[in-house]
Scaffold this motif. Structure first.
Motif, mmCIF file in Angstrom:
data_model
loop_
_atom_site.group_PDB
_atom_site.id
_atom_site.type_symbol
_atom_site.label_atom_id
_atom_site.label_comp_id
_atom_site.label_asym_id
_atom_site.label_seq_id
_atom_site.Cartn_x
_atom_site.Cartn_y
_atom_site.Cartn_z
ATOM 1 N N THR A 1 0.838 -1.196 0.000
ATOM 2 C CA THR A 1 0.000 0.000 0.000
ATOM 3 C C THR A 1 0.871 1.244 0.000
ATOM 4 O OG1 THR A 1 -1.658 -1.202 1.289
ATOM 5 C CG2 THR A 1 -1.873 1.187 1.200
ATOM 6 N N GLU A 2 0.511 2.220 -0.829
ATOM 7 C CA GLU A 2 1.250 3.465 -0.902
ATOM 8 C C GLU A 2 0.371 4.621 -0.429
ATOM 9 O OE1 GLU A 2 2.324 3.911 -4.963
ATOM 10 O OE2 GLU A 2 3.867 2.360 -4.919
ATOM 11 N N GLY A 3 1.024 5.652 0.091
ATOM 12 C CA GLY A 3 0.314 6.876 0.415
ATOM 13 C C GLY A 3 0.160 7.719 -0.844
ATOM 14 N N MET A 4 -0.450 8.892 -0.705
ATOM 15 C CA MET A 4 -0.628 9.798 -1.833
ATOM 16 C C MET A 4 0.514 10.803 -1.838
ATOM 17 S SD MET A 4 -3.453 8.527 -3.043
ATOM 18 C CE MET A 4 -4.336 9.672 -4.099
ATOM 19 N N GLU A 5 1.111 11.027 -2.983
ATOM 20 C CA GLU A 5 2.256 11.929 -3.099
ATOM 21 C C GLU A 5 1.912 13.361 -2.709
ATOM 22 O OE1 GLU A 5 3.600 11.622 -7.075
ATOM 23 O OE2 GLU A 5 4.381 9.571 -6.862
ATOM 24 N N SER A 6 0.651 13.728 -2.877
ATOM 25 C CA SER A 6 0.257 15.122 -2.690
ATOM 26 C C SER A 6 -0.027 15.506 -1.247
ATOM 27 C CB SER A 6 -0.990 15.424 -3.540
ATOM 28 O OG SER A 6 -2.052 14.558 -3.197
ATOM 29 N N CYS A 7 -0.033 14.562 -0.311
ATOM 30 C CA CYS A 7 -0.298 14.903 1.084
ATOM 31 C C CYS A 7 0.670 14.165 2.011
ATOM 32 C CB CYS A 7 -1.753 14.608 1.475
ATOM 33 S SG CYS A 7 -2.271 12.904 1.264
ATOM 34 N N LEU B 1 -4.726 8.932 -16.771
ATOM 35 C CA LEU B 1 -5.187 10.258 -17.154
ATOM 36 C C LEU B 1 -5.765 11.034 -15.971
ATOM 37 C CD1 LEU B 1 -6.913 9.540 -20.597
ATOM 38 C CD2 LEU B 1 -4.730 10.685 -20.204
ATOM 39 N N MET B 2 -6.225 10.308 -14.934
ATOM 40 C CA MET B 2 -6.847 10.956 -13.788
ATOM 41 C C MET B 2 -5.885 11.138 -12.622
ATOM 42 S SD MET B 2 -9.938 11.455 -14.801
ATOM 43 C CE MET B 2 -10.707 11.879 -13.246
ATOM 44 N N GLU B 3 -4.649 10.663 -12.746
ATOM 45 C CA GLU B 3 -3.710 10.655 -11.619
ATOM 46 C C GLU B 3 -3.493 12.058 -11.052
ATOM 47 O OE1 GLU B 3 -1.451 8.715 -8.841
ATOM 48 O OE2 GLU B 3 -2.215 7.640 -10.590
ATOM 49 N N GLN B 4 -3.197 13.009 -11.914
ATOM 50 C CA GLN B 4 -2.925 14.363 -11.439
ATOM 51 C C GLN B 4 -4.147 14.976 -10.773
ATOM 52 O OE1 GLN B 4 -1.487 17.033 -14.455
ATOM 53 N NE2 GLN B 4 -1.214 18.746 -13.062
ATOM 54 N N GLN B 5 -5.335 14.757 -11.353
ATOM 55 C CA GLN B 5 -6.557 15.309 -10.770
ATOM 56 C C GLN B 5 -6.810 14.735 -9.390
ATOM 57 O OE1 GLN B 5 -10.232 15.041 -13.105
ATOM 58 N NE2 GLN B 5 -11.366 14.701 -11.209
ATOM 59 N N VAL B 6 -6.663 13.413 -9.250
ATOM 60 C CA VAL B 6 -6.914 12.770 -7.960
ATOM 61 C C VAL B 6 -5.928 13.277 -6.917
ATOM 62 C CG1 VAL B 6 -6.867 10.571 -6.727
ATOM 63 C CG2 VAL B 6 -8.000 10.731 -8.943
ATOM 64 N N GLN B 7 -4.656 13.396 -7.282
ATOM 65 C CA GLN B 7 -3.651 13.895 -6.349
ATOM 66 C C GLN B 7 -4.001 15.308 -5.878
ATOM 67 O OE1 GLN B 7 -1.198 12.329 -4.968
ATOM 68 N NE2 GLN B 7 -0.744 10.552 -6.245
ATOM 69 N N GLN B 8 -4.447 16.151 -6.802
ATOM 70 C CA GLN B 8 -4.809 17.524 -6.447
ATOM 71 C C GLN B 8 -6.021 17.556 -5.523
ATOM 72 O OE1 GLN B 8 -5.319 19.325 -10.291
ATOM 73 N NE2 GLN B 8 -3.148 19.853 -10.512
ATOM 74 N N ARG C 1 -14.207 14.116 -6.143
ATOM 75 C CA ARG C 1 -14.873 13.515 -7.298
ATOM 76 C C ARG C 1 -14.031 12.365 -7.815
ATOM 77 N NH1 ARG C 1 -14.944 14.840 -12.825
ATOM 78 N NH2 ARG C 1 -13.688 16.684 -12.443
ATOM 79 N N GLY C 2 -12.841 12.676 -8.333
ATOM 80 C CA GLY C 2 -11.864 11.656 -8.695
ATOM 81 C C GLY C 2 -12.279 10.713 -9.806
ATOM 82 N N ALA C 3 -13.344 11.013 -10.517
ATOM 83 C CA ALA C 3 -13.803 10.140 -11.605
ATOM 84 C C ALA C 3 -14.392 11.007 -12.699
ATOM 85 C CB ALA C 3 -14.842 9.137 -11.095
ATOM 86 N N PRO C 4 -14.408 10.530 -13.947
ATOM 87 C CA PRO C 4 -15.007 11.315 -15.024
ATOM 88 C C PRO C 4 -16.488 11.546 -14.756
ATOM 89 C CG PRO C 4 -13.720 9.473 -15.891
ATOM 90 C CD PRO C 4 -13.849 9.255 -14.414
ATOM 91 N N PHE C 5 -17.034 12.613 -15.323
ATOM 92 C CA PHE C 5 -18.464 12.872 -15.185
ATOM 93 C C PHE C 5 -19.248 11.684 -15.710
ATOM 94 C CE2 PHE C 5 -16.787 17.272 -15.609
ATOM 95 C CZ PHE C 5 -17.225 17.750 -14.388
ATOM 96 N N GLU C 6 -20.291 11.293 -14.977
ATOM 97 C CA GLU C 6 -21.075 10.148 -15.385
ATOM 98 C C GLU C 6 -22.275 10.595 -16.210
ATOM 99 O OE1 GLU C 6 -21.721 7.392 -12.252
ATOM 100 O OE2 GLU C 6 -19.589 7.016 -12.077
ATOM 101 N N ASN C 7 -23.005 9.605 -16.714
ATOM 102 C CA ASN C 7 -24.021 9.861 -17.733
ATOM 103 C C ASN C 7 -25.068 10.901 -17.330
ATOM 104 O OD1 ASN C 7 -22.831 7.998 -19.422
ATOM 105 N ND2 ASN C 7 -24.099 6.309 -18.707
ATOM 106 N N GLN C 8 -25.437 10.945 -16.050
ATOM 107 C CA GLN C 8 -26.518 11.824 -15.632
ATOM 108 C C GLN C 8 -26.025 13.141 -15.040
ATOM 109 O OE1 GLN C 8 -29.719 10.967 -16.343
ATOM 110 N NE2 GLN C 8 -28.753 9.233 -17.355
ATOM 111 N N SER C 9 -24.708 13.384 -15.014
ATOM 112 C CA SER C 9 -24.183 14.596 -14.393
ATOM 113 C C SER C 9 -24.642 15.861 -15.104
ATOM 114 C CB SER C 9 -22.651 14.553 -14.354
ATOM 115 O OG SER C 9 -22.200 13.538 -13.497
#
Length: 413
Positions: free
Chosen positions: A142-148, A193-200, A293-301
């Motif tokens: 298990t790894e921690g998050m680089e951003s915190c 593609l979502m790595e940077q967004q999730v870290q932020q 959020r950490g995920a792409p917008f879903e169908n009903q967003s």
């Protein structure tokens, strides 16, 4: 079928014509297709990621293969957050309690009515979701998050998984405990593609501290998944609890959301996905905003998305104000916005939810300004807070309020 029959090359190139996806298509397959044929090459996933993506989705689908077909289609629907307990739903509709993990579950109805359907959804979540298995696999480090900071890294030995109470195309939210405290656990498929967004977003979570923002407990990651742990909301989300409430409570809850968003915007952050799925209800009926959020917008967003965000054009923090206008309507009416309305209707026809005729003038004005097509007309959240506080004080005057989707009168008390 042969793709694009009776369609010319110019229609594909200049008009953006794409294949029509059947209405009963699985959300996971729909997302794979739409991402692969997106007009923007940056959106299309590499083939090796597409294969992994599809493989994990198939594992999740196989995990419910034993469920009767008429019920299996309901797997991805949201349900109320229920304390951790495991049940089995037999083909005859009988419920068997396999394992009690919380005394609260003793209050639950064991009939085959609506409560039984809630238990069915709970049972689906306990069948061994691949996301849960991947997280709890002790053979993978298990790894921690680089951003915190390291202090926010989740110790999986202290994490006890409960039931899955809400699921999306690429994520699942579970109940559970961390160091004996009840928490909510969100596990997401990890994509490059979502790595940077999730870290932020995780970094932002660690910095926030407000009574109307869901508290951050910690995070960790493993190959293929992220795990975010936050405080637990007993009442589930506003979307799950769509039902009539007194008008005064609806305005108080809207105030909670506006205050949380004013705090967020004051720090220079934007939410970008403010909707009733991300508004969580606590024991005292207060609302806190889930900002991860950490995920792409879903169908009903699109129901809550500002027109400029749907167009993928330039945007500002005012996209959150637009979303709040839809949320305010949802809190007051107790209905899902834009039923049977497509995103194109919002963009091309300027469609907005219908405000009830007996709406209080101030509330009508707030909604209309917040969801105005012109972002400059939308008020900042600091102003929204003041307007809602004024509306809240006016509720002391006993007049009829709105009617909800169940045709029961909503009154001032």
């Amino acid at each position: 079928m042969l793709p694009c029959q009776n369609i010319g090359d110019s229609d594909i190139v200049y008009n953006g014509v794409q294949l029509i996806i059947p209405n009963d298509c699985l959300p996971s397959l729909r997302e794979i297709m739409t991402r692969c044929w997106d007009a923007d090459p940056e959106i299309r996933p590499p083939l090796h990621r597409g294969r992994q993506y599809a493989s994990l989705r198939m594992q999740r689908l196989r995990s419910v293969s034993a469920i009767p077909g008429c019920l299996r289609m309901e797997r991805l629907r949201s349900v109320s957050a229920i304390p951790a307990s495991t049940f089995v739903l037999h083909n005859r509709g009988q419920l068997t309690d396999l394992e009690k993990r919380d005394k609260k579950t003793e209050k639950m109805s064991r009939t085959t009515g609506s409560s039984a359907f809630k238990v069915f959804f709970v049972f689906v979540g306990r069948m061994g979701d691949p996301l849960e298995r991947a997280l709890m696999d002790s053979t993978v480090p298990t790894e921690g998050m680089e951003s915190c900071e390291e202090k926010w890294k989740i110790d999986l030995e202290q994490l006890k998984m409960g039931i899955s109470f809400e699921q999306g195309d690429s994520w699942a939210r579970f109940g559970g405990t961390y160091r004996s405290v009840e928490v909510a656990i969100k596990i997401l498929e990890r994509e490059q593609l979502m790595e940077q967004q999730v870290q932020q977003e995780v970094k932002m979570l660690a910095e926030l501290n407000h009574p109307n923002i869901v508290g951050f407990v910690g995070a960790c990651r493993k190959p293929g998944i992220w795990c975010i742990v936050t405080e637990y909301a007993d009442g589930g989300s506003v979307h799950q609890q769509c039902r009539p409430v007194p008008l005064k409570l609806a305005i108080k809850q809207a105030l909670d959301v506006a205050k949380g968003m004013a705090y967020l915007h004051g720090l220079g952050f934007s939410h970008m996905d403010l909707n009733s799925h991300n508004l969580l209800i606590f024991k005292d009926n207060s609302i806190k905003i889930s900002v991860f959020r950490g995920a792409p917008f879903e169908n009903q967003s699109y129901r809550w998305m500002a027109p400029e965000l749907i167009r993928r054009g330039s945007y500002t923090q005012k996209v959150d104000v637009y979303s709040f206008g839809i949320v305010l309507w949802e809190l007051i009416t107790g209905m899902l916005p834009f039923h049977n309305i497509e995103a194109s209707d919002i963009l091309n026809k300027g469609v907005r939810p219908i405000i009830p005729k007996d709406s209080r003038p101030l509330l009508t004005a707030i909604m209309a300004r917040c969801w105005d097509a012109n972002p400059d007309v939308r008020p900042p959240f600091t102003e929204v807070v003041k307007m809602l506080e004024k509306a809240y004080t006016q509720i002391n005057v006993p007049v009829p309020g709105f009617r909800c989707c169940f045709a029961q009168p909503r009154t001032a008390d």
